[in-house]
Design a protein around this motif. Structure first.
Motif, PDB file in Angstrom:
ATOM      1  N   ILE A  61     -65.568   9.717 -13.106  1.00 37.35           N
ATOM      2  CA  ILE A  61     -64.351   9.857 -13.904  1.00 37.35           C
ATOM      3  C   ILE A  61     -64.649   9.291 -15.288  1.00 37.35           C
ATOM      4  O   ILE A  61     -64.946   8.100 -15.416  1.00 37.35           O
ATOM      5  CB  ILE A  61     -63.171   9.093 -13.270  1.00 37.35           C
ATOM      6  CG1 ILE A  61     -62.927   9.572 -11.839  1.00 37.35           C
ATOM      7  CG2 ILE A  61     -61.910   9.247 -14.107  1.00 37.35           C
ATOM      8  CD1 ILE A  61     -61.903   8.749 -11.078  1.00 37.35           C
ATOM      9  N   PRO A  62     -64.578  10.106 -16.328  1.00 34.85           N
ATOM     10  CA  PRO A  62     -65.007   9.630 -17.649  1.00 34.85           C
ATOM     11  C   PRO A  62     -63.976   8.741 -18.336  1.00 34.85           C
ATOM     12  O   PRO A  62     -62.769   8.896 -18.136  1.00 34.85           O
ATOM     13  CB  PRO A  62     -65.194  10.929 -18.441  1.00 34.85           C
ATOM     14  CG  PRO A  62     -64.214  11.873 -17.816  1.00 34.85           C
ATOM     15  CD  PRO A  62     -64.177  11.522 -16.354  1.00 34.85           C
TER      16      PRO A  62
ATOM     17  N   ASP B 173     -58.428   3.280 -30.969  1.00 35.89           N
ATOM     18  CA  ASP B 173     -58.408   1.817 -30.985  1.00 35.89           C
ATOM     19  C   ASP B 173     -59.383   1.201 -29.988  1.00 35.89           C
ATOM     20  O   ASP B 173     -59.436  -0.014 -29.811  1.00 35.89           O
ATOM     21  CB  ASP B 173     -56.996   1.297 -30.691  1.00 35.89           C
ATOM     22  CG  ASP B 173     -56.455   1.795 -29.357  1.00 35.89           C
ATOM     23  OD1 ASP B 173     -57.181   2.529 -28.663  1.00 35.89           O
ATOM     24  OD2 ASP B 173     -55.313   1.440 -29.020  1.00 35.89           O
ATOM     25  N   GLY B 174     -60.163   2.052 -29.296  1.00 30.37           N
ATOM     26  CA  GLY B 174     -61.150   1.545 -28.353  1.00 30.37           C
ATOM     27  C   GLY B 174     -60.564   1.018 -27.059  1.00 30.37           C
ATOM     28  O   GLY B 174     -61.240   0.301 -26.315  1.00 30.37           O
ATOM     29  N   SER B 175     -59.322   1.377 -26.747  1.00 31.83           N
ATOM     30  CA  SER B 175     -58.678   0.871 -25.539  1.00 31.83           C
ATOM     31  C   SER B 175     -59.296   1.481 -24.289  1.00 31.83           C
ATOM     32  O   SER B 175     -59.894   2.556 -24.337  1.00 31.83           O
ATOM     33  CB  SER B 175     -57.175   1.165 -25.576  1.00 31.83           C
ATOM     34  OG  SER B 175     -56.936   2.549 -25.677  1.00 31.83           O
ATOM     35  N   GLU B 176     -59.140   0.775 -23.176  1.00 30.60           N
ATOM     36  CA  GLU B 176     -59.710   1.212 -21.905  1.00 30.60           C
ATOM     37  C   GLU B 176     -58.801   2.227 -21.227  1.00 30.60           C
ATOM     38  O   GLU B 176     -57.765   1.863 -20.675  1.00 30.60           O
ATOM     39  CB  GLU B 176     -59.918   0.023 -20.973  1.00 30.60           C
ATOM     40  CG  GLU B 176     -61.100  -0.847 -21.322  1.00 30.60           C
ATOM     41  CD  GLU B 176     -61.344  -1.874 -20.223  1.00 30.60           C
ATOM     42  OE1 GLU B 176     -62.338  -1.749 -19.498  1.00 30.60           O
ATOM     43  OE2 GLU B 176     -60.525  -2.789 -20.109  1.00 30.60           O
ATOM     44  N   ARG B 177     -59.209   3.471 -21.266  1.00 33.16           N
ATOM     45  CA  ARG B 177     -58.465   4.532 -20.606  1.00 33.16           C
ATOM     46  C   ARG B 177     -59.452   5.507 -19.991  1.00 33.16           C
ATOM     47  O   ARG B 177     -60.504   5.789 -20.571  1.00 33.16           O
ATOM     48  CB  ARG B 177     -57.543   5.270 -21.589  1.00 33.16           C
ATOM     49  CG  ARG B 177     -56.339   4.435 -22.028  1.00 33.16           C
ATOM     50  CD  ARG B 177     -55.515   5.138 -23.086  1.00 33.16           C
ATOM     51  NE  ARG B 177     -54.351   4.332 -23.420  1.00 33.16           N
ATOM     52  CZ  ARG B 177     -53.165   4.438 -22.859  1.00 33.16           C
ATOM     53  NH1 ARG B 177     -52.975   5.362 -21.931  1.00 33.16           N
ATOM     54  NH2 ARG B 177     -52.164   3.656 -23.187  1.00 33.16           N
ATOM     55  N   TRP B 178     -59.084   6.003 -18.836  1.00 29.48           N
ATOM     56  CA  TRP B 178     -59.929   6.976 -18.155  1.00 29.48           C
ATOM     57  C   TRP B 178     -59.169   8.285 -17.998  1.00 29.48           C
ATOM     58  O   TRP B 178     -57.940   8.317 -18.053  1.00 29.48           O
ATOM     59  CB  TRP B 178     -60.320   6.457 -16.769  1.00 29.48           C
ATOM     60  CG  TRP B 178     -61.385   5.403 -16.785  1.00 29.48           C
ATOM     61  CD1 TRP B 178     -62.721   5.585 -16.585  1.00 29.48           C
ATOM     62  CD2 TRP B 178     -61.207   3.992 -17.020  1.00 29.48           C
ATOM     63  NE1 TRP B 178     -63.391   4.378 -16.676  1.00 29.48           N
ATOM     64  CE2 TRP B 178     -62.475   3.382 -16.943  1.00 29.48           C
ATOM     65  CE3 TRP B 178     -60.102   3.189 -17.299  1.00 29.48           C
ATOM     66  CZ2 TRP B 178     -62.672   2.029 -17.108  1.00 29.48           C
ATOM     67  CZ3 TRP B 178     -60.283   1.831 -17.477  1.00 29.48           C
ATOM     68  CH2 TRP B 178     -61.558   1.261 -17.385  1.00 29.48           C
ATOM     69  N   ALA B 179     -59.896   9.364 -17.798  1.00 35.11           N
ATOM     70  CA  ALA B 179     -59.265  10.640 -17.473  1.00 35.11           C
ATOM     71  C   ALA B 179     -58.601  10.516 -16.109  1.00 35.11           C
ATOM     72  O   ALA B 179     -59.019   9.707 -15.273  1.00 35.11           O
ATOM     73  CB  ALA B 179     -60.309  11.754 -17.453  1.00 35.11           C
TER      74      ALA B 179
ATOM     75  N   ILE C 143     -58.093  20.359 -16.172  1.00 33.27           N
ATOM     76  CA  ILE C 143     -57.958  19.168 -15.331  1.00 33.27           C
ATOM     77  C   ILE C 143     -59.302  18.474 -15.179  1.00 33.27           C
ATOM     78  O   ILE C 143     -59.393  17.239 -15.284  1.00 33.27           O
ATOM     79  CB  ILE C 143     -57.367  19.561 -13.953  1.00 33.27           C
ATOM     80  CG1 ILE C 143     -55.890  19.945 -14.117  1.00 33.27           C
ATOM     81  CG2 ILE C 143     -57.520  18.427 -12.946  1.00 33.27           C
ATOM     82  CD1 ILE C 143     -55.260  20.585 -12.900  1.00 33.27           C
ATOM     83  N   LEU C 144     -60.362  19.238 -14.979  1.00 37.83           N
ATOM     84  CA  LEU C 144     -61.691  18.654 -14.827  1.00 37.83           C
ATOM     85  C   LEU C 144     -62.225  18.085 -16.144  1.00 37.83           C
ATOM     86  O   LEU C 144     -63.040  17.160 -16.141  1.00 37.83           O
ATOM     87  CB  LEU C 144     -62.669  19.691 -14.282  1.00 37.83           C
ATOM     88  CG  LEU C 144     -62.470  20.108 -12.818  1.00 37.83           C
ATOM     89  CD1 LEU C 144     -63.438  21.227 -12.447  1.00 37.83           C
ATOM     90  CD2 LEU C 144     -62.650  18.924 -11.881  1.00 37.83           C
ATOM     91  N   SER C 145     -61.773  18.627 -17.248  1.00 38.05           N
ATOM     92  CA  SER C 145     -62.235  18.112 -18.547  1.00 38.05           C
ATOM     93  C   SER C 145     -61.371  16.959 -19.051  1.00 38.05           C
ATOM     94  O   SER C 145     -61.679  16.349 -20.083  1.00 38.05           O
ATOM     95  CB  SER C 145     -62.238  19.240 -19.587  1.00 38.05           C
ATOM     96  OG  SER C 145     -60.909  19.676 -19.860  1.00 38.05           O
ATOM     97  N   GLY C 146     -60.274  16.682 -18.339  1.00 36.74           N
ATOM     98  CA  GLY C 146     -59.404  15.569 -18.730  1.00 36.74           C
ATOM     99  C   GLY C 146     -58.472  15.893 -19.864  1.00 36.74           C
ATOM    100  O   GLY C 146     -57.910  14.999 -20.498  1.00 36.74           O
ATOM    101  N   THR C 147     -58.261  17.193 -20.141  1.00 41.27           N
ATOM    102  CA  THR C 147     -57.413  17.587 -21.279  1.00 41.27           C
ATOM    103  C   THR C 147     -56.051  18.137 -20.846  1.00 41.27           C
ATOM    104  O   THR C 147     -55.228  18.461 -21.692  1.00 41.27           O
ATOM    105  CB  THR C 147     -58.123  18.653 -22.130  1.00 41.27           C
ATOM    106  OG1 THR C 147     -58.420  19.795 -21.318  1.00 41.27           O
ATOM    107  CG2 THR C 147     -59.420  18.088 -22.712  1.00 41.27           C
ATOM    108  N   PHE C 148     -55.827  18.256 -19.542  1.00 39.22           N
ATOM    109  CA  PHE C 148     -54.541  18.784 -19.065  1.00 39.22           C
ATOM    110  C   PHE C 148     -53.442  17.774 -19.372  1.00 39.22           C
ATOM    111  O   PHE C 148     -53.598  16.568 -19.174  1.00 39.22           O
ATOM    112  CB  PHE C 148     -54.610  19.042 -17.559  1.00 39.22           C
ATOM    113  CG  PHE C 148     -53.364  19.680 -17.002  1.00 39.22           C
ATOM    114  CD1 PHE C 148     -53.102  21.024 -17.193  1.00 39.22           C
ATOM    115  CD2 PHE C 148     -52.449  18.923 -16.273  1.00 39.22           C
ATOM    116  CE1 PHE C 148     -51.965  21.616 -16.675  1.00 39.22           C
ATOM    117  CE2 PHE C 148     -51.305  19.509 -15.746  1.00 39.22           C
ATOM    118  CZ  PHE C 148     -51.053  20.853 -15.950  1.00 39.22           C
ATOM    119  N   SER C 149     -52.307  18.274 -19.857  1.00 38.21           N
ATOM    120  CA  SER C 149     -51.214  17.386 -20.279  1.00 38.21           C
ATOM    121  C   SER C 149     -49.990  17.574 -19.389  1.00 38.21           C
ATOM    122  O   SER C 149     -49.615  18.700 -19.056  1.00 38.21           O
ATOM    123  CB  SER C 149     -50.839  17.681 -21.736  1.00 38.21           C
ATOM    124  OG  SER C 149     -49.760  16.882 -22.152  1.00 38.21           O
ATOM    125  N   GLY C 150     -49.373  16.464 -19.011  1.00 35.98           N
ATOM    126  CA  GLY C 150     -48.149  16.517 -18.225  1.00 35.98           C
ATOM    127  C   GLY C 150     -48.409  16.606 -16.738  1.00 35.98           C
ATOM    128  O   GLY C 150     -49.546  16.509 -16.263  1.00 35.98           O
TER     129      GLY C 150
END
Length: 444
Positions: free
Chosen positions: A218-219, A225-231, A324-331
């Motif tokens: 999971i990327p 801002d360099g915050s810690e967030r994952w897909a 969804i696999l690229s982490g760009t799906f919204s909502g």
């Protein structure tokens, strides 16, 4: 992300163990069985879903809700797995066909961390620290821990419950598979990185989530801002959809049973999910089946709506697989279903907020629950701050040994109080409240 990395039956805390198996259950089925037979899952039967726990009319509690969500989640996962195996036949002999089981297990666990009295209990824990007597702890704990407790969230608490090594329990908590654990983290970031109220895990479980995310590929998302967030882990969308479908539609049915909504109102709301052709077909089926009892008609309509939304959400997932696999799906998936059911769902949400969630029974249990939880938090926190006092020792003495409530570290003790109180059922919280406040005496 790719599917072969995303579906893993490796267990957190048991990465190098290969225990002997005496049956042919898959590791994901073992996850499911561990939850079904666990005490935290059993306690959900006595935790409020929306309405007060049942009297003569049975409405949903957290347990029945979780079982229904798991049923819908199994269907969603199986639909997606069939699509993936049809698209790529090599997946048939992999772990991909187990997606339905993984989603169903995560659905069982999704409410495991919710405290007594639903969102009111959640709010009571938050505001005890942000507005109440717990404010004095702010300068004595780390900023990250302060963010955790002032934003206390049932989603993050579920991840903690499954992964934390409570005293006397196995390393890694329930030692669930990576895929099951990832499927319950709707908001893959810590509390101190949250822009809204929701977040995915407490600081104490940060490293566990990093381990899971790393092992599954999971990327981490690059942010300004360099915050810690994952897909988001892909199966989270299916767990979320199953929950969205069940709580909205089942709340309507419960509201009908409690006479908050009339039969005509409830039937109209459920039929609004369908085009005219679909409505006529459903009404004809009701006539053909000779369903004359209003309760049976509502149950049939509810089944039709859930079937429609399950199919729509599965198709949305399949149609947006690459995003969804690229982490760009919204909502959420429910936001992307076709126009008629989407509009009907939003209208039902508005009705629920206006007529159900602000109804007298719901407000009464929220008010009572808030006071009970706030009092328990105040008394128990005072006890761990001043353990030398007689009354403090009496309170600490009634806490189960699995909670590290006498640890030298203040943050560990505070979290033990939260673990203890959030794990209570509604009835047990009320019982403890009455006893320690001197309102009732135990019958021996």
């Amino acid at each position: 992300m790719n599917w072969t990395d995303l579906i893993s039956n490796c267990r957190l805390g048991q990465e190098h163990r290969h225990p002997e198996r005496h049956d042919d259950r898959t590791e994901f089925k073992r996850d499911y069985d561990r939850l079904i037979f666990s005490a935290p899952f059993r306690r959900l039967q006595n935790k409020t879903q929306v309405f007060p726990l049942p009297g003569s009319i049975f409405v949903h509690n957290r347990l029945t809700h979780s079982l229904e969500v798991a049923s819908v989640g199994m269907s969603l996962g199986n639909d997606v797995a069939r699509h993936l195996c049809k698209k790529n036949p090599d997946f048939i002999d992999s772990l991909i066909p187990e997606i339905g089981q993984i989603v169903a297990t995560a659905c069982l666990a999704h409410d495991l961390g919710n405290p007594p009295f639903g969102h009111s209990g959640e709010k009571a824990i938050q505001t005890f620290f942000s507005e109440g007597a717990g404010q004095g702890l702010k300068e004595r704990v780390s900023p990250e821990f302060w963010s955790d407790i002032t934003r206390f969230d049932g989603n993050a608490n579920a991840f903690r419950l499954l992964t934390h090594s409570f005293k006397g329990r196995r390393k890694g908590g329930f030692a669930m598979t990576y895929s099951t654990l990832a499927s319950i983290v709707k908001y893959p970031f810590p509390s101190y990185q949250a822009t809204k109220k929701k977040f995915g895990f407490f600081t104490s479980e940060h490293d566990d989530y990093v381990t899971v995310a790393t092992r599954l590929g999971i990327p981490r998302i690059d942010t300004a801002d360099g915050s810690e967030r994952w897909a988001r882990y892909p199966l989270v969308y299916l767990v979320e959809a199953a929950d969205d479908i069940c709580y909205e539609i089942m709340d309507l049915e419960d509201a009908y049973k409690l006479k908050i909504l009339s039969y005509d109102e409830t039937a109209a709301l459920m039929l609004s999910f369908f085009e005219e052709t679909g409505k006529r077909h459903i009404l004809q089926r009701i006539s053909d089946e000779e369903l004359s009892d209003p309760n049976e008609k509502i149950q049939y309509l509810r089944a039709c709506v859930i079937g429609l939304l399950e199919n729509e959400c599965a198709q949305v997932f399949i149609g947006h697989e690459e995003e969804i696999l690229s982490g760009t799906f919204s909502g959420a998936l429910i936001d992307h279903v076709s126009a008629t059911p989407c509009a009907a769902y939003r209208h039902c949400t508005e009705i629920s907020r206006a007529r159900i969630y602000k109804s007298r029974p719901v407000l009464d249990v929220e008010l009572s629950g808030y006071r009970i939880m706030a009092t328990l938090m105040e008394l128990m926190t005072e006890a761990i701050e001043h353990p030398e006092r007689y009354y403090s020792q009496q309170l600490i003495g009634r806490v189960s040994s699995q909670y590290d409530i006498e640890n030298e570290d203040l943050e560990t003790r505070v979290m033990a109080v939260i673990d203890y109180i959030s794990g209570m059922t509604d009835v047990y919280a009320l019982d403890v409240y009455q006893k320690i406040c001197g309102i009732s005496l135990p019958i021996i």
